[in-house]
Scaffold this motif. Sequence first.
Motif, PDB file in Angstrom:
ATOM      1  N   VAL A 126      35.327  71.497  24.436  1.00 42.93           N
ATOM      2  CA  VAL A 126      34.216  72.231  25.048  1.00 42.93           C
ATOM      3  C   VAL A 126      33.151  71.251  25.528  1.00 42.93           C
ATOM      4  N   SER A 127      32.379  71.713  26.473  1.00 40.72           N
ATOM      5  CA  SER A 127      31.241  70.935  26.956  1.00 40.72           C
ATOM      6  C   SER A 127      30.000  71.300  26.162  1.00 40.72           C
ATOM      7  N   GLY A 128      29.255  70.281  25.754  1.00 46.07           N
ATOM      8  CA  GLY A 128      28.023  70.519  25.012  1.00 46.07           C
ATOM      9  C   GLY A 128      26.797  70.149  25.807  1.00 46.07           C
ATOM     10  N   HIS A 129      26.901  70.150  27.148  1.00 43.52           N
ATOM     11  CA  HIS A 129      25.763  69.681  27.939  1.00 43.52           C
ATOM     12  C   HIS A 129      24.622  70.694  27.965  1.00 43.52           C
ATOM     13  N   VAL A 130      24.927  71.963  27.617  1.00 46.32           N
ATOM     14  CA  VAL A 130      23.846  72.924  27.400  1.00 46.32           C
ATOM     15  C   VAL A 130      24.022  73.516  26.005  1.00 46.32           C
ATOM     16  N   GLY A 131      22.930  73.868  25.359  1.00 45.16           N
ATOM     17  CA  GLY A 131      22.981  74.332  23.986  1.00 45.16           C
ATOM     18  C   GLY A 131      23.534  75.738  23.840  1.00 45.16           C
ATOM     19  N   PRO A 132      23.903  76.106  22.620  1.00 43.18           N
ATOM     20  CA  PRO A 132      24.478  77.435  22.374  1.00 43.18           C
ATOM     21  C   PRO A 132      23.564  78.588  22.765  1.00 43.18           C
ATOM     22  N   ASP A 133      22.262  78.404  22.687  1.00 41.93           N
ATOM     23  CA  ASP A 133      21.334  79.484  23.011  1.00 41.93           C
ATOM     24  C   ASP A 133      20.871  79.459  24.464  1.00 41.93           C
ATOM     25  N   ASP A 134      21.391  78.508  25.238  1.00 43.86           N
ATOM     26  CA  ASP A 134      21.020  78.402  26.646  1.00 43.86           C
ATOM     27  C   ASP A 134      21.759  79.479  27.440  1.00 43.86           C
ATOM     28  N   PRO A 135      21.064  80.277  28.246  1.00 44.30           N
ATOM     29  CA  PRO A 135      21.735  81.345  29.005  1.00 44.30           C
ATOM     30  C   PRO A 135      22.781  80.821  29.981  1.00 44.30           C
ATOM     31  N   ARG A 136      22.743  79.535  30.308  1.00 45.43           N
ATOM     32  CA  ARG A 136      23.734  78.964  31.227  1.00 45.43           C
ATOM     33  C   ARG A 136      25.049  78.645  30.531  1.00 45.43           C
ATOM     34  N   SER A 137      25.068  78.681  29.210  1.00 39.30           N
ATOM     35  CA  SER A 137      26.274  78.309  28.472  1.00 39.30           C
ATOM     36  C   SER A 137      27.373  79.343  28.666  1.00 39.30           C
ATOM     37  N   LEU A 138      28.598  78.858  28.934  1.00 36.96           N
ATOM     38  CA  LEU A 138      29.772  79.718  29.085  1.00 36.96           C
ATOM     39  C   LEU A 138      30.676  79.662  27.864  1.00 36.96           C
ATOM     40  N   VAL A 139      30.234  79.000  26.805  1.00 35.83           N
ATOM     41  CA  VAL A 139      31.047  78.802  25.612  1.00 35.83           C
ATOM     42  C   VAL A 139      30.779  79.912  24.603  1.00 35.83           C
ATOM     43  N   ASP A 140      31.849  80.490  24.078  1.00 37.27           N
ATOM     44  CA  ASP A 140      31.735  81.516  23.044  1.00 37.27           C
ATOM     45  C   ASP A 140      31.736  80.817  21.682  1.00 37.27           C
ATOM     46  N   TRP A 141      30.570  80.383  21.252  1.00 32.22           N
ATOM     47  CA  TRP A 141      30.464  79.619  20.010  1.00 32.22           C
ATOM     48  C   TRP A 141      30.822  80.452  18.792  1.00 32.22           C
ATOM     49  N   ALA A 142      30.566  81.747  18.835  1.00 35.28           N
ATOM     50  CA  ALA A 142      30.906  82.605  17.702  1.00 35.28           C
ATOM     51  C   ALA A 142      32.417  82.641  17.487  1.00 35.28           C
ATOM     52  N   SER A 143      33.172  82.720  18.578  1.00 34.65           N
ATOM     53  CA  SER A 143      34.632  82.720  18.462  1.00 34.65           C
ATOM     54  C   SER A 143      35.144  81.356  18.021  1.00 34.65           C
ATOM     55  N   LEU A 144      34.537  80.280  18.540  1.00 35.62           N
ATOM     56  CA  LEU A 144      34.963  78.939  18.147  1.00 35.62           C
ATOM     57  C   LEU A 144      34.767  78.714  16.657  1.00 35.62           C
ATOM     58  N   ALA A 145      33.702  79.274  16.109  1.00 36.18           N
ATOM     59  CA  ALA A 145      33.414  79.083  14.686  1.00 36.18           C
ATOM     60  C   ALA A 145      34.492  79.692  13.805  1.00 36.18           C
ATOM     61  N   LYS A 146      35.203  80.673  14.312  1.00 36.89           N
ATOM     62  CA  LYS A 146      36.233  81.349  13.522  1.00 36.89           C
ATOM     63  C   LYS A 146      37.575  80.615  13.558  1.00 36.89           C
ATOM     64  N   LEU A 147      37.737  79.656  14.476  1.00 34.67           N
ATOM     65  CA  LEU A 147      38.983  78.899  14.547  1.00 34.67           C
ATOM     66  C   LEU A 147      39.061  77.906  13.397  1.00 34.67           C
ATOM     67  N   THR A 148      40.276  77.609  12.981  1.00 32.85           N
ATOM     68  CA  THR A 148      40.457  76.658  11.871  1.00 32.85           C
ATOM     69  C   THR A 148      40.920  75.293  12.353  1.00 32.85           C
ATOM     70  N   GLY A 149      41.174  75.154  13.652  1.00 33.72           N
ATOM     71  CA  GLY A 149      41.669  73.888  14.180  1.00 33.72           C
ATOM     72  C   GLY A 149      40.548  72.930  14.512  1.00 33.72           C
ATOM     73  N   THR A 150      40.866  72.000  15.398  1.00 35.61           N
ATOM     74  CA  THR A 150      39.943  70.931  15.765  1.00 35.61           C
ATOM     75  C   THR A 150      39.099  71.345  16.956  1.00 35.61           C
ATOM     76  N   LEU A 151      37.836  71.018  16.893  1.00 40.65           N
ATOM     77  CA  LEU A 151      36.915  71.245  18.002  1.00 40.65           C
ATOM     78  C   LEU A 151      36.429  69.892  18.499  1.00 40.65           C
ATOM     79  N   VAL A 152      36.634  69.613  19.778  1.00 44.98           N
ATOM     80  CA  VAL A 152      36.173  68.370  20.392  1.00 44.98           C
ATOM     81  C   VAL A 152      35.060  68.714  21.366  1.00 44.98           C
ATOM     82  N   VAL A 153      33.897  68.095  21.174  1.00 46.22           N
ATOM     83  CA  VAL A 153      32.734  68.366  22.018  1.00 46.22           C
ATOM     84  C   VAL A 153      32.449  67.135  22.868  1.00 46.22           C
ATOM     85  N   LEU A 154      32.418  67.324  24.184  1.00 40.46           N
ATOM     86  CA  LEU A 154      32.045  66.267  25.109  1.00 40.46           C
ATOM     87  C   LEU A 154      30.637  66.539  25.633  1.00 40.46           C
TER      88      LEU A 154
END
Length: 406
Positions: free
Chosen positions: A302-330
Amino acid sequence: MAEHSAYPVGLRLAGRRVVVIGGGQVAQRRLPALVAAGADVLLVSPSATPSVDAMAETGEIRWERRRYRDGDLDGAWYALIATRDRVANDAASAEAEARRVWCVRADDAEAATAWTPATGRVEGVTVAVLSGNDPRRSAAVRDAVVEGLRDGSLTRNRPRTPGVALVGGGPGDPDLITVRGRRLLAEADVVIADRLGPRDLLDELPPHVEVIDAAKIPYGRYMAQEAINNALIEHAKAGKAVVRLKGGDPYVFGRGMEELQALAEAGIPCTVVPGISSSISVPGAVGIPVTHRGVAHEFTVVSGHVGPDDPRSLVDWASLAKLTGTLVVLMGVDKIGLIAEALVRHGRPADTPVAVVQEGTTATQRRVDATLATVGETVRAAEIRPPAVIVIGEVVNVAAPAGPAA
């Protein structure tokens, strides 16, 4: 009798019968090239290596599971004899001589009527080298020529094809660019380079090559994307061979598609050369596998160039938190504290291991380890700066951590 040199020739074997006797390591090495040449290959051998067996299973070759017998070379154009049975080899060689079938012998080059050269293929060019009975010398010469063709050192003066190549330069180590990318770079008239590309390769360019700095330095001076697009179009329309040298892969947060679309609208031909993404290579450079049996069956980038609370973010952080695998943030160095808080808030354990790797694969590479609970403060205390790759998950502890920051 004076020793005569071999007469080099290229065999056109498409649709023609080729018989390979013996299914061991020699056959395993030679069969792919015969299949690629379109030959109708018959393998005669009571056994075969797993790789050769797989070729028979997929129908690339026909396999008769038995020993050689007289008549096997009937109708053959070419034969490869590669068994450990000298008697069988001599018999097959004698049949080849009688039927006038060109025959290579793996056990006795002097008894053969043909020799297999050391070969290599680069962009439609086949390099074949023979040096008598010195296969090591043949291979060394072949390797030198192939490398020269790949990196462009043997073809610098050939006519250049106008247009643009979007080249993924990999994570930073100049040795990790693809051979195609390096060749196109060597043939360029203009190179528009990112800061995150393999900068050391620019020193290898001839003096006449124009290098344009398109560095998008975080929080500092940058070249607007529109200006980059315009520069690509301008130089390509002037008949130049242009390379857009990008870090990682052009399509992994590299805005490569935006550049491709701008070129397409301008009618400029474009070649895209994939690159090794830092999301995989940088963790690997510090001993972290993004997947590992029994630990992680998936990884997410996932891209971390905007924060989780930024309205421009397209990342579903809530769903990512439920995964048990590896998360790579660029591109997430300055937002990692907020990212970690969001992941914990949505259910990822606070003690989940985190590794942050700055300038991975380069001479200034360094790694710091933390947890989701501590990574924000750790990054600030260690003065981690972009570019850095952040790895979140149990894979961080598969190998021993690197310890505190240098």
